[in-house]
Design a protein around this motif. Structure first.
Motif, short mmCIF file in Angstrom:
data_model
loop_
_atom_site.label_atom_id
_atom_site.label_comp_id
_atom_site.label_asym_id
_atom_site.label_seq_id
_atom_site.Cartn_x
_atom_site.Cartn_y
_atom_site.Cartn_z
N ASN A 3 37.94 -42.89 15.27
CA ASN A 3 36.74 -42.71 16.13
C ASN A 3 36.00 -41.60 15.91
N LYS A 4 36.62 -40.32 15.87
CA LYS A 4 36.16 -38.97 15.49
C LYS A 4 35.28 -38.91 14.34
N THR A 5 35.96 -39.35 13.22
CA THR A 5 35.47 -39.39 11.92
C THR A 5 34.19 -40.23 11.77
N LEU A 6 34.24 -41.40 12.32
CA LEU A 6 33.14 -42.36 12.26
C LEU A 6 31.96 -41.53 12.88
N SER A 7 32.11 -41.01 14.22
CA SER A 7 31.34 -40.40 14.95
C SER A 7 30.45 -39.27 14.36
N ILE A 8 31.21 -38.39 13.59
CA ILE A 8 30.60 -37.36 12.78
C ILE A 8 29.88 -37.86 11.79
N LEU A 9 30.44 -38.91 10.93
CA LEU A 9 29.79 -39.46 9.92
C LEU A 9 28.36 -40.30 10.12
N SER A 10 28.30 -40.68 11.58
CA SER A 10 26.99 -41.28 11.97
C SER A 10 25.84 -40.17 11.73
N TYR A 11 26.07 -39.08 11.77
CA TYR A 11 24.78 -38.08 11.74
C TYR A 11 24.77 -37.53 10.03
N PRO A 29 39.90 -52.19 19.75
CA PRO A 29 38.68 -52.53 20.65
C PRO A 29 37.59 -51.75 19.90
N LYS A 30 36.38 -51.95 20.20
CA LYS A 30 35.20 -51.37 19.99
C LYS A 30 35.03 -50.21 20.65
N SER A 31 34.82 -48.98 20.01
CA SER A 31 34.69 -47.56 20.53
C SER A 31 33.11 -47.38 20.97
N ASP A 32 33.16 -47.01 22.23
CA ASP A 32 31.85 -46.75 23.15
C ASP A 32 31.56 -45.19 22.44
N LEU A 33 32.44 -44.39 22.04
CA LEU A 33 32.02 -43.10 21.49
C LEU A 33 31.35 -43.47 20.11
N VAL A 34 31.79 -44.11 19.34
CA VAL A 34 31.17 -44.50 17.93
C VAL A 34 29.79 -44.93 18.13
N ASN A 35 30.04 -46.13 19.02
CA ASN A 35 28.54 -46.69 19.23
C ASN A 35 27.33 -45.66 19.67
N TYR A 36 27.81 -44.65 20.54
CA TYR A 36 26.99 -43.56 21.28
C TYR A 36 26.40 -43.03 20.18
N HIS A 37 27.34 -42.54 19.38
CA HIS A 37 26.97 -41.43 17.98
C HIS A 37 26.22 -42.20 17.02
N ILE A 80 22.69 -30.48 14.35
CA ILE A 80 24.02 -29.72 14.27
C ILE A 80 24.72 -29.95 15.87
N PHE A 81 23.87 -29.93 16.82
CA PHE A 81 24.09 -30.07 18.18
C PHE A 81 24.84 -31.69 18.26
N GLY A 82 24.39 -32.77 17.59
CA GLY A 82 24.62 -34.07 17.84
C GLY A 82 26.27 -33.93 16.85
N ILE A 83 26.31 -33.15 15.67
CA ILE A 83 27.49 -33.12 14.88
C ILE A 83 28.52 -32.43 15.93
N ILE A 84 28.35 -31.50 16.62
CA ILE A 84 29.33 -30.70 17.37
C ILE A 84 29.64 -31.66 18.63
#
Length: 109
Positions: A3-11, A29-37, A80-84
């Motif tokens: 999930n962390k990698t996909l969240s960062i990759l979305s930016y 299951p579906k990740s709310d974190l990934v969908n959010y980012h 950058i804030f989004g990636i952080i």
């Protein structure tokens, strides 16, 4: 990918966003974190695209307004804030414009 990698990759460019979007469909299951980012990343992409096109037209029409191109640095800082936030696995919106995208882009869910 986790999930962390996909969240960062979305930016990371629209290509990274597409990869994260496709890979997020495989998660169970579906990740709310990934969908959010994904929503935040797509939102900042849309804003930067529209703003860059508009600024190009304005600067081409009135060259003395070249200093408006510095708005791109502001978008870079917001990106950058989004990636952080994604790297810290936080569901925090991008400052200034992030709240707009929290309930948008229903196709991402």
């Amino acid at each position: 990918m986790n999930n962390k990698t996909l969240s960062i990759l979305s930016y990371i460019t629209i290509i990274g966003w597409v990869i994260a979007f496709v890979k997020s469909k495989d998660l169970t299951p579906k990740s709310d974190l990934v969908n959010y980012h994904l929503k935040q990343g797509f939102g900042i992409f849309i804003v930067s695209l529209i703003l860059n096109i508009a600024l190009s037209v304005v600067v081409a029409a009135v060259p003395s307004l070249y200093f408006l191109s510095y708005i791109g640095y502001i978008l870079f800082i917001l990106w950058i804030f989004g990636i952080i936030n994604a790297a810290n696995e936080q569901k925090k919106p991008i400052p200034v414009i992030g709240k707009i995208f929290e309930n948008q882009f229903g196709f991402i869910n």
